[in-house]
Write a protein that holds these residues in place. Structure first.
Motif, PDB file in Angstrom:
ATOM      1  N   GLY A  43       0.819  -1.203   0.000  1.00  0.00           N
ATOM      2  CA  GLY A  43       0.000   0.000   0.000  1.00  0.00           C
ATOM      3  C   GLY A  43       0.849   1.247   0.000  1.00  0.00           C
ATOM      4  N   GLY A  44       0.355   2.272   0.695  1.00  0.00           N
ATOM      5  CA  GLY A  44       0.947   3.610   0.628  1.00  0.00           C
ATOM      6  C   GLY A  44       0.229   4.400  -0.449  1.00  0.00           C
ATOM      7  N   LYS A  45      -0.090   5.657  -0.167  1.00  0.00           N
ATOM      8  CA  LYS A  45      -0.864   6.432  -1.132  1.00  0.00           C
ATOM      9  C   LYS A  45      -0.157   6.547  -2.473  1.00  0.00           C
ATOM     10  CE  LYS A  45      -3.479   9.803   0.092  1.00  0.00           C
ATOM     11  NZ  LYS A  45      -4.760   9.086   0.009  1.00  0.00           N
ATOM     12  N   GLY A  46       1.179   6.710  -2.455  1.00  0.00           N
ATOM     13  CA  GLY A  46       1.905   6.802  -3.712  1.00  0.00           C
ATOM     14  C   GLY A  46       1.805   5.527  -4.527  1.00  0.00           C
ATOM     15  N   ALA A  47       2.099   4.397  -3.894  1.00  0.00           N
ATOM     16  CA  ALA A  47       2.033   3.117  -4.596  1.00  0.00           C
ATOM     17  C   ALA A  47       0.618   2.817  -5.058  1.00  0.00           C
ATOM     18  CB  ALA A  47       2.552   2.005  -3.694  1.00  0.00           C
ATOM     19  N   ASN A  48      -0.377   3.103  -4.206  1.00  0.00           N
ATOM     20  CA  ASN A  48      -1.769   2.854  -4.596  1.00  0.00           C
ATOM     21  C   ASN A  48      -2.145   3.645  -5.843  1.00  0.00           C
ATOM     22  OD1 ASN A  48      -2.010   1.272  -2.303  1.00  0.00           O
ATOM     23  ND2 ASN A  48      -3.161   2.795  -1.143  1.00  0.00           N
ATOM     24  N   GLN A  49      -1.737   4.904  -5.895  1.00  0.00           N
ATOM     25  CA  GLN A  49      -2.093   5.747  -7.034  1.00  0.00           C
ATOM     26  C   GLN A  49      -1.324   5.342  -8.287  1.00  0.00           C
ATOM     27  OE1 GLN A  49      -1.951   9.897  -5.796  1.00  0.00           O
ATOM     28  NE2 GLN A  49      -3.222   9.445  -4.008  1.00  0.00           N
ATOM     29  N   ARG A  59       0.924   5.164 -18.729  1.00  0.00           N
ATOM     30  CA  ARG A  59       2.336   4.806 -18.603  1.00  0.00           C
ATOM     31  C   ARG A  59       2.861   5.497 -17.351  1.00  0.00           C
ATOM     32  NH1 ARG A  59       5.460   7.060 -21.969  1.00  0.00           N
ATOM     33  NH2 ARG A  59       3.976   8.524 -22.909  1.00  0.00           N
ATOM     34  N   VAL A  60       3.227   4.707 -16.354  1.00  0.00           N
ATOM     35  CA  VAL A  60       3.496   5.258 -15.028  1.00  0.00           C
ATOM     36  C   VAL A  60       4.909   4.925 -14.571  1.00  0.00           C
ATOM     37  CG1 VAL A  60       2.717   5.358 -12.629  1.00  0.00           C
ATOM     38  CG2 VAL A  60       1.056   4.925 -14.453  1.00  0.00           C
ATOM     39  N   ARG A  61       5.568   5.948 -14.008  1.00  0.00           N
ATOM     40  CA  ARG A  61       6.859   5.764 -13.336  1.00  0.00           C
ATOM     41  C   ARG A  61       6.688   6.135 -11.870  1.00  0.00           C
ATOM     42  NH1 ARG A  61      11.364   9.539 -13.038  1.00  0.00           N
ATOM     43  NH2 ARG A  61      10.354  10.804 -14.652  1.00  0.00           N
ATOM     44  N   MET A  62       7.111   5.227 -10.983  1.00  0.00           N
ATOM     45  CA  MET A  62       6.973   5.446  -9.539  1.00  0.00           C
ATOM     46  C   MET A  62       8.302   5.921  -8.966  1.00  0.00           C
ATOM     47  SD  MET A  62       4.976   4.900  -6.738  1.00  0.00           S
ATOM     48  CE  MET A  62       5.492   5.551  -5.146  1.00  0.00           C
ATOM     49  N   MET A 136       1.311  13.624  -6.841  1.00  0.00           N
ATOM     50  CA  MET A 136       1.946  13.450  -5.535  1.00  0.00           C
ATOM     51  C   MET A 136       0.910  13.441  -4.422  1.00  0.00           C
ATOM     52  SD  MET A 136       5.359  15.837  -5.753  1.00  0.00           S
ATOM     53  CE  MET A 136       4.428  17.255  -6.330  1.00  0.00           C
ATOM     54  N   GLN A 137       1.370  13.136  -3.210  1.00  0.00           N
ATOM     55  CA  GLN A 137       0.559  13.162  -2.014  1.00  0.00           C
ATOM     56  C   GLN A 137       1.396  13.806  -0.906  1.00  0.00           C
ATOM     57  OE1 GLN A 137       2.014  10.023  -2.801  1.00  0.00           O
ATOM     58  NE2 GLN A 137       0.909  10.095  -4.743  1.00  0.00           N
ATOM     59  N   LEU A 138       0.872  13.851   0.312  1.00  0.00           N
ATOM     60  CA  LEU A 138       1.600  14.469   1.418  1.00  0.00           C
ATOM     61  C   LEU A 138       2.069  13.453   2.456  1.00  0.00           C
ATOM     62  CD1 LEU A 138      -0.483  17.738   1.977  1.00  0.00           C
ATOM     63  CD2 LEU A 138       1.687  17.457   0.753  1.00  0.00           C
ATOM     64  N   ALA A 231     -10.008   3.830  -1.959  1.00  0.00           N
ATOM     65  CA  ALA A 231     -10.948   4.485  -2.871  1.00  0.00           C
ATOM     66  C   ALA A 231     -10.481   5.875  -3.269  1.00  0.00           C
ATOM     67  CB  ALA A 231     -12.333   4.554  -2.227  1.00  0.00           C
ATOM     68  N   GLY A 232      -9.995   6.646  -2.298  1.00  0.00           N
ATOM     69  CA  GLY A 232      -9.518   7.981  -2.605  1.00  0.00           C
ATOM     70  C   GLY A 232      -8.310   7.980  -3.527  1.00  0.00           C
ATOM     71  N   ASP A 233      -7.464   6.969  -3.393  1.00  0.00           N
ATOM     72  CA  ASP A 233      -6.291   6.869  -4.265  1.00  0.00           C
ATOM     73  C   ASP A 233      -6.699   6.507  -5.691  1.00  0.00           C
ATOM     74  OD1 ASP A 233      -4.546   7.471  -2.174  1.00  0.00           O
ATOM     75  OD2 ASP A 233      -4.464   5.384  -1.527  1.00  0.00           O
ATOM     76  N   ALA A 234      -7.653   5.591  -5.824  1.00  0.00           N
ATOM     77  CA  ALA A 234      -8.154   5.252  -7.160  1.00  0.00           C
ATOM     78  C   ALA A 234      -8.819   6.467  -7.797  1.00  0.00           C
ATOM     79  CB  ALA A 234      -9.132   4.083  -7.069  1.00  0.00           C
ATOM     80  N   PHE A 235      -9.604   7.207  -7.008  1.00  0.00           N
ATOM     81  CA  PHE A 235     -10.242   8.436  -7.486  1.00  0.00           C
ATOM     82  C   PHE A 235      -9.193   9.435  -7.959  1.00  0.00           C
ATOM     83  CE2 PHE A 235     -11.628  12.772  -6.842  1.00  0.00           C
ATOM     84  CZ  PHE A 235     -12.929  12.810  -7.312  1.00  0.00           C
ATOM     85  N   SER A 236      -8.142   9.636  -7.171  1.00  0.00           N
ATOM     86  CA  SER A 236      -7.103  10.608  -7.512  1.00  0.00           C
ATOM     87  C   SER A 236      -6.417  10.259  -8.823  1.00  0.00           C
ATOM     88  CB  SER A 236      -6.074  10.696  -6.382  1.00  0.00           C
ATOM     89  OG  SER A 236      -6.651  11.197  -5.198  1.00  0.00           O
TER      90      SER A 236
END
Length: 290
Positions: A43-49, A59-62, A136-138, A231-236
């Protein structure tokens, strides 16, 4: 929805191992609740998003950090398996971040996050190209977020969670903020932001530009709410991609709401998702992100 293909997306954010206890009800302060079932997920908001955006077709780079432990190896592999470029995930001398989560039968949750390696993300090593959009997230140190925002030449979206006081330069530069209603109330400086998406749970979502509401969509009933954590991460992720693809605000909100509603039906914060355009077909979306 007739849209152009989205740009490459760079997600700069947290990577955690989620330890989730599924319980009948959440405990009160000082109370012990038994009968839980344990899940262990990345998890983690970054990884989830990042994972959500990849599964939606981007095309995503983490960019982030994990520890030199088994959890770090596992997390990076899981993110890679979701189709995300993991070449910029650093391994640092700290335990991989961990989230302790309790989820009740209605999908409500309590979380405690231990930052671990996320606190050691090095802003100096983060490269953003002219063709990259950034999400990004905080959950990373604020100085890292500010450094990325300052040097990013293109579109920047910030899921401003967890809520904290934001400096004026950050508010002025970010193209899109994404928050829930509690976070929006806690950060009055966002009234001056150029564009803010606010989620209201069962009451839907709205887009606010420089303090004035420009679009609002209602919520639709979700048949089964299993877990609201992701859910919020998928929404973002979905909202960012829809806007990058050229969708007007109302359609982008409806699309993101449909993705968030799909996410709450799964027990993991990184649920399987269909391509973004399939969620854009519906005229109304279920908005459940928190």
């Amino acid at each position: 929805m007739s849209v152009r293909q989205p740009q490459a997306l760079v997600v700069v954010g947290s990577i955690n191992v989620d330890l989730t206890a599924l319980v009948e009800r959440l405990p009160a302060a000082g109370e012990t609740v038994g009968g839980g079932r344990l899940r262990r997920d990345v998890g983690g908001k970054g990884a989830n998003q990042a994972v959500a955006a990849s599964r939606l077709g981007a095309r995503v780079r983490m960019v982030g950090a994990v520890g030199s432990d088994a959890d770090g190896v596992w997390a990076v592999e899981a993110i890679r398996n979701a189709g995300v470029d993991v070449g910029d995930i650093a391994t640092v001398d700290s335990p991989t971040g961990t989230a302790l989560i309790a989820v009740d039968e209605a999908g409500e949750n309590q979380l405690v996050v231990c930052s671990g390696a996320n606190a050691l993300v090095d802003a100096g090593g983060i490269a953003v190209g002219t063709g990259d959009a950034v999400l990004m997230q905080l959950e990373l140190p604020l100085d890292v977020v500010r450094a990325v925002v300052t040097r990013a030449p293109g579109f920047v979206a910030l899921n401003a969670a967890p809520a904290r006081r934001l400096p004026e330069d950050l508010v002025e530069r970010v193209d899109l903020f994404i928050v829930n209603e509690t976070e929006y109330a806690a950060m009055p400086e966002l009234r001056a932001a150029r564009r803010v998406a606010v989620t209201y749970g069962a009451a839907g979502a709205a887009m606010i530009a420089e303090g004035a509401e420009t679009a609002r969509v209602p919520a639709a009933a979700v048949a089964t709410v299993v877990n609201t954590v992701g859910a919020g991460d998928a929404f973002s992720a979905a909202l960012t991609l829809a806007i990058l693809a050229g969708a007007p605000d109302e359609q982008a909100l409806r699309t993101a709401c449909a993705v968030g509603a799909a996410a709450v039906a799964r027990p993991t914060a990184q649920p399987p998702l269909a391509p973004l355009e399939l969620y854009a077909v519906a005229e109304a979306g279920g908005c459940s992100p928190r």
